[in-house]
Design a protein around this motif. Structure first.
Motif: not given
Length: 301
Positions: A251-275
């Protein structure tokens, strides 16, 4: 139907053009390079300016335009490009629709699951609040708000919050395959972040469903019903390729390399396609293992 697409030369746009051309619809693609449209978008005509449609009565507009969000770090100049290509373009498009003697009946407007931001293990559906904690989320929020303005003059608006799309060529899978085929793949960070996804065929079928069902309005999560963590995704891909997956990206390497854009890789969403489920949509590829098997080992290959 007469349909105008923006972003028609992209991964989803090309697949939609092929699908709707087979159904006999008339297609136009608004593009910076209209001379390339005929070769890339089956059965579509390219236009460089909206005024070229003067005198043409459209039934629907499908708005998928947007510069690639994960190609490079979110510098100040790159943020401007991303904002103009989504928010400003959508404003221009909706303003043009408002000026038509008979506006199109429906606007399908792109968005992304990044609308929710990084939400940890919380279950999310279309009734959940926006994230608004990072640039990607703020971008999606503003993008949707511009599209929603079309409701003021009687247009049905469906907002398609698309997860990373799995396709035989292009998109996320094309980037992952080279290292994974060499046995150099692995989880991102600790791999516990949730990773929504959707097969390209289901993305196209869902958008076709939203186009043709007049009761489908508002946001729809375009993701498979099976929610997986990044570690599960990477292991499932490696297994499908008969390769190991033992080289995680710290994670630390991705944050250094990508900055805020690292949220696309390290963040997430536990989604339901309910509608989408409530609207009667049925997935052809609801499980990750099945989707990857179909993409990597298609029948007859």
């Amino acid at each position: 139907m007469r349909i105008l697409l923006t972003g028609g030369t992209g991964l989803i746009g090309q697949a939609l053009c092929q699908h709707w051309q087979r159904q006999g619809h008339e297609l136009w693609v608004w593009s910076r390079e209209p001379h390339k449209v005929a070769a890339l978008c089956s059965g579509a005509r390219g236009i460089a300016h909206l005024h070229e449609l003067e005198g043409t009565s459209l039934d629907a507009v499908v708005n998928l335009a947007g510069a690639p969000i994960a190609d490079r770090p979110w510098t100040a100049s790159r943020r401007q490009v991303l904002w103009r290509s989504r928010v400003d373009l959508t404003r221009t498009l909706v303003d043009w629709m408002a000026q038509q003697p008979q506006p199109p009946r429906v606007l399908l407007s792109g968005s992304a699951v990044g609308w929710y931001g990084d939400r940890g293990d919380a279950w999310l559906d279309e009734s959940s609040p926006a994230g608004a904690t990072d640039f990607g989320s703020q971008l999606c929020i503003a993008w949707e708000q511009e599209a929603e303005h079309a409701r003021r003059f009687g247009v049905r608006v469906a907002l398609v919050r698309t997860a990373p799309v799995l396709a035989p060529r292009g998109g996320m899978l094309a980037r992952l395959l080279p290292p994974f085929k060499l046995g150099l793949g692995g989880r991102l960070g600790d791999g516990q972040q949730w990773m929504p996804w959707i097969h390209l065929d289901d993305q196209v079928r869902l958008m076709d469903h939203l186009l043709h069902h007049a009761d489908c309005s508002g946001p729809f999560n375009a993701c498979a019903p099976e929610a997986v963590r990044n570690a599960t995704f990477t292991q499932t891909l490696a297994t499908a390729l008969h390769r190991p997956a033992w080289l995680p990206a710290p994670a630390w390497a991705l944050r250094i390399a990508l900055g805020e854009m690292s949220v696309l890789l390290l963040g997430g969403q536990r989604l339901r396609p309910q509608r989408a489920q409530a609207a009667g949509f049925a997935w052809q590829h609801p499980t990750l293992a099945g989707a990857l098997d179909q993409l990597l080992h298609p029948p007859g290959a």
